[in-house]
Design a protein around this motif. Sequence first.
Motif, PDB file in Angstrom:
ATOM      1  N   PRO A   1       1.103  -1.689   9.788  1.00 37.62           N
ATOM      2  CA  PRO A   1       0.563  -0.384  10.188  1.00 37.62           C
ATOM      3  C   PRO A   1      -0.952  -0.398  10.363  1.00 37.62           C
ATOM      4  CG  PRO A   1       2.221  -0.091   8.500  1.00 37.62           C
ATOM      5  CD  PRO A   1       2.008  -1.571   8.635  1.00 37.62           C
ATOM      6  N   CYS A   2      -1.633  -1.217   9.558  1.00 34.96           N
ATOM      7  CA  CYS A   2      -3.077  -1.373   9.710  1.00 34.96           C
ATOM      8  C   CYS A   2      -3.456  -2.784   9.307  1.00 34.96           C
ATOM      9  CB  CYS A   2      -3.823  -0.356   8.847  1.00 34.96           C
ATOM     10  SG  CYS A   2      -5.618  -0.497   8.998  1.00 34.96           S
TER      11      CYS A   2
ATOM     12  N   SER B   1       0.836  -1.198   0.000  1.00 33.97           N
ATOM     13  CA  SER B   1       0.000   0.000   0.000  1.00 33.97           C
ATOM     14  C   SER B   1       0.871   1.247   0.000  1.00 33.97           C
ATOM     15  CB  SER B   1      -0.898   0.001   1.242  1.00 33.97           C
ATOM     16  OG  SER B   1      -1.510   1.258   1.441  1.00 33.97           O
TER      17      SER B   1
ATOM     18  N   CYS C   1      -6.609   1.114   4.336  1.00 37.54           N
ATOM     19  CA  CYS C   1      -7.322   0.377   5.373  1.00 37.54           C
ATOM     20  C   CYS C   1      -8.796   0.784   5.389  1.00 37.54           C
ATOM     21  CB  CYS C   1      -6.671   0.648   6.724  1.00 37.54           C
ATOM     22  SG  CYS C   1      -7.162  -0.484   8.026  1.00 37.54           S
ATOM     23  N   GLU C   2      -9.055   2.082   5.299  1.00 37.61           N
ATOM     24  CA  GLU C   2     -10.435   2.560   5.258  1.00 37.61           C
ATOM     25  C   GLU C   2     -11.150   2.057   4.001  1.00 37.61           C
ATOM     26  OE1 GLU C   2     -12.034   4.130   7.591  1.00 37.61           O
ATOM     27  OE2 GLU C   2     -10.283   4.240   8.912  1.00 37.61           O
TER      28      GLU C   2
ATOM     29  N   ARG D   1     -10.874  -3.144  11.917  1.00 36.70           N
ATOM     30  CA  ARG D   1      -9.495  -3.087  12.398  1.00 36.70           C
ATOM     31  C   ARG D   1      -9.254  -4.126  13.488  1.00 36.70           C
ATOM     32  NH1 ARG D   1      -6.376   1.933  11.522  1.00 36.70           N
ATOM     33  NH2 ARG D   1      -7.502   3.168   9.978  1.00 36.70           N
TER      34      ARG D   1
ATOM     35  N   ASP E   1      -0.383   4.040   1.026  1.00 36.08           N
ATOM     36  CA  ASP E   1      -0.871   4.759   2.195  1.00 36.08           C
ATOM     37  C   ASP E   1      -1.729   3.789   3.003  1.00 36.08           C
ATOM     38  OD1 ASP E   1      -2.233   6.326   4.049  1.00 36.08           O
ATOM     39  OD2 ASP E   1      -2.439   8.031   2.692  1.00 36.08           O
ATOM     40  N   PRO E   2      -1.112   3.049   3.950  1.00 33.63           N
ATOM     41  CA  PRO E   2      -1.860   2.012   4.660  1.00 33.63           C
ATOM     42  C   PRO E   2      -3.105   2.511   5.374  1.00 33.63           C
ATOM     43  CG  PRO E   2       0.486   1.658   4.957  1.00 33.63           C
ATOM     44  CD  PRO E   2       0.339   2.985   4.265  1.00 33.63           C
ATOM     45  N   GLU E   3      -3.071   3.700   5.970  1.00 35.17           N
ATOM     46  CA  GLU E   3      -4.263   4.198   6.660  1.00 35.17           C
ATOM     47  C   GLU E   3      -5.408   4.451   5.676  1.00 35.17           C
ATOM     48  OE1 GLU E   3      -5.385   4.773   9.747  1.00 35.17           O
ATOM     49  OE2 GLU E   3      -3.649   3.675  10.511  1.00 35.17           O
ATOM     50  N   ARG E   4      -5.087   5.071   4.568  1.00 33.61           N
ATOM     51  CA  ARG E   4      -6.118   5.330   3.549  1.00 33.61           C
ATOM     52  C   ARG E   4      -6.676   4.021   3.008  1.00 33.61           C
ATOM     53  NH1 ARG E   4      -3.555   6.982  -1.886  1.00 33.61           N
ATOM     54  NH2 ARG E   4      -3.062   4.754  -1.688  1.00 33.61           N
TER      55      ARG E   4
END
Length: 239
Positions: free
Chosen positions: A156-157, A132, A139-140, A150, A134-137
């Motif tokens: 990271p996610c 990824s 993830c969503e 989660r 951007d793992p946070e993005r």
Amino acid sequence: MRLENIVLDAGDPGRVGRFWEAVLGGERLSDGPEGFETRLPIPDGPVIDLCVQPVPEPPAEPLRLHLDLLGGDRQLELVDRFLALGARHLDIGQGDVPWVVLADPEGNPFCVMEHRDVYCDTGPVAALPLDSADPERDCEFWSWLTGWTRADGVAPCSLRHPSRRGPLLELCPEPAPKGRAKNRVHLDVRLDPGDDADAVAAGIVERGGRELDPGWGDLPWRVFADPSGNELCVLPAVT
């Protein structure tokens, strides 16, 4: 919507599929010219199938999604069993790590993992690490797409089915941006009855993904990329 399939490309789907079925202890669903499909054993958890589809040329890089298999206290015993089934050791530059990297009969890498508390009740596939940007993005994005939520993990996610059974979907920082080549492993999502396919497509685009035209003609499913460029398929609802 729900995550339904882990899909591997192969020149010989039957050979690769039978290897993975033996490795995972799966329940065979199909074995024919259109591919091989086996169901993962995940008691009281999500229904996930491993599908091996034919491709005209041997799969190549990039490898942005792979399988981490549950090893734990049986790690070395399982490595020996997988080698006897047709796997081989593989050096991808991993160095000195506590997991063991192997390749399936067509060279697809996978890992046999050491013990980790977060792998409780996963079944034979402990995790699905996905590259990824951007793992946070992402993830969503994947949480919305699959309904997974989660969970504790080492990435990271990490996401997991609400039952807290079955593998973790791990969003991992990519070593390099996604290139033009198609991923050799991807995920399929199945629409539920009543889901609007066009609304789902619009939701994917709104969240940073895009629809793809692979040039394969009229298909019953639609092909997309997630915000980091990883291909995925959205399958129609089963009525």
